[in-house]
Design a protein around this motif. Structure first.
Motif, short mmCIF file in Angstrom:
data_model
loop_
_atom_site.label_atom_id
_atom_site.label_comp_id
_atom_site.label_asym_id
_atom_site.label_seq_id
_atom_site.Cartn_x
_atom_site.Cartn_y
_atom_site.Cartn_z
N TYR A 25 -7.09 2.58 -13.76
CA TYR A 25 -7.01 3.16 -12.41
C TYR A 25 -6.89 4.68 -12.48
O TYR A 25 -7.58 5.41 -11.76
CB TYR A 25 -5.81 2.56 -11.69
N LYS A 63 -0.43 5.69 -4.48
CA LYS A 63 -1.87 5.59 -4.69
C LYS A 63 -2.48 6.96 -4.97
O LYS A 63 -1.93 7.99 -4.58
CB LYS A 63 -2.54 5.00 -3.44
N ASP A 79 0.81 -1.22 0.00
CA ASP A 79 0.00 0.00 0.00
C ASP A 79 0.84 1.27 0.00
O ASP A 79 0.37 2.34 -0.39
CB ASP A 79 -0.93 0.03 1.22
N TRP A 138 -4.74 -1.68 -7.66
CA TRP A 138 -3.46 -1.38 -7.00
C TRP A 138 -2.81 -2.66 -6.48
O TRP A 138 -1.63 -2.92 -6.71
CB TRP A 138 -3.65 -0.38 -5.86
N GLN A 166 -10.10 0.00 -6.78
CA GLN A 166 -9.11 -0.07 -5.70
C GLN A 166 -8.24 -1.32 -5.83
O GLN A 166 -7.03 -1.29 -5.61
CB GLN A 166 -9.81 -0.09 -4.34
N HIS A 170 -8.05 7.31 -3.35
CA HIS A 170 -8.11 5.85 -3.51
C HIS A 170 -9.25 5.22 -2.72
O HIS A 170 -9.96 4.35 -3.22
CB HIS A 170 -6.77 5.23 -3.07
N ASP A 171 -9.44 5.67 -1.49
CA ASP A 171 -10.46 5.06 -0.63
C ASP A 171 -11.88 5.35 -1.09
O ASP A 171 -12.83 4.70 -0.63
CB ASP A 171 -10.28 5.53 0.82
#
Length: 292
Positions: free
Chosen positions: A176, A114, A104, A129, A126, A118-119
């Motif tokens: 992404y 990231k 992460d 990644w 997600q 991202h969240d």
């Protein structure tokens, strides 16, 4: 230009259980000479061919996968020139402290860290990644193995692995990076999820229909793109359709709907990794009725 008859002859020779006849062994040695141009090895073998049957089989087996892929040594060298410098540059640019970080926190090539949002991304986005962090490890492992091999025929297997991993890695980070988190009034939100039951049902139905009509085409395009002799356009066509399919998948999952196991299996075969149904969020009874 690949001689397909020669490839079949090579395959047939290797499939034979035994090679005990002098002339049969010499035939294998002649094929090896034709492939590796190693006259010194050939001269050694023909002095006492019965002693070198396993050596001939071992060396010929290095060439068979390449021949079955319809590639010559020149084709493999071209693939080497295409993929090796790119991955070399990516590895050299990777921060040294990446090895001490968890996935992460890593800085991955082509992306950096990231996304700041991202969240807030859908789970499927997600997950890219994590998939790519794992791919990057595999890329480096295959690259280091390949780097230690000198002969082109020995490098072939790992070059093919690198090509597949690298282009999937790039394509997934394109998805992404390009995903736009929908705002309350954005067209993207309306396309993906909506509180209007009729619109939701229509969007879901259209998405399922698109996937159903194009999934076999996507699988075929993927197989074509993996053909070493296919041009760059084959990979572009595959990635373009793959992104469109991914968008339809998001429409379904954003509305809390479940994708069937058979479709999930085909999506996976086509290069779109999804959660299995036991990990997909089941829609509540009201939304399920509305979407039917």
């Amino acid at each position: 230009m690949i001689d397909h008859q020669f490839t079949l002859k090579l395959k047939h020779w290797l499939e034979e259980k035994e090679h005990t006849e002098h002339q049969d062994i010499i035939e294998g040695a002649m094929m090896l000479l034709q492939l590796n141009k190693n006259q010194a090895m050939f001269n050694t073998i023909v002095r006492r061919p019965e002693r070198f049957v396993e050596k001939i089989k071992y060396e010929l087996n290095k060439f068979l996968p390449m021949r079955l892929a319809k590639m010559t040594l020149a084709d493999v060298k071209e693939l080497d020139d295409e993929i090796t410098p790119v991955i070399t540059a990516a590895i050299e640019a990777e921060p040294e402290d990446n090895t001490t970080k968890i996935d992460d926190e890593k800085i991955l090539p082509l992306r950096g860290g990231k996304r700041t949002d991202h969240d807030n991304l859908p789970v499927e986005i997600q997950n890219i990644w994590g998939h790519n962090a794992d791919r990057w490890k595999k890329i480096k492992e295959a690259f280091n193995t390949c780097k230690a091999l000198e002969k082109v025929c020995d490098r072939f297997e790992y070059l093919m692995i690198l090509k597949d991993l690298w282009y999937k890695y790039k394509a997934d980070f394109d998805i992404y990076d390009s995903y736009v988190v929908p705002s309350d009034n954005s067209e993207n939100k309306e396309a993906n999820s909506t509180n209007d039951p009729l619109k939701a049902a229509k969007n879901i139905g259209n998405a399922r229909s698109y996937i159903s009509k194009n999934i076999d085409k996507l699988i075929a395009l993927q197989h074509t793109s993996e053909d070493p002799t296919a041009g760059e356009n084959a990979m572009i066509d595959y990635q373009n359709l793959r992104k469109k399919m991914y968008d339809r998948v998001l429409v379904i999952t954003a509305n809390g709907e479940v994708i069937g196991e058979e479709v999930l299996s085909k999506l996976s075969e086509a290069g779109i990794e999804m959660n299995s149904n036991d990990e997909q969020e089941e829609p509540d009874s009201e939304s399920s009725k509305s979407a039917q």
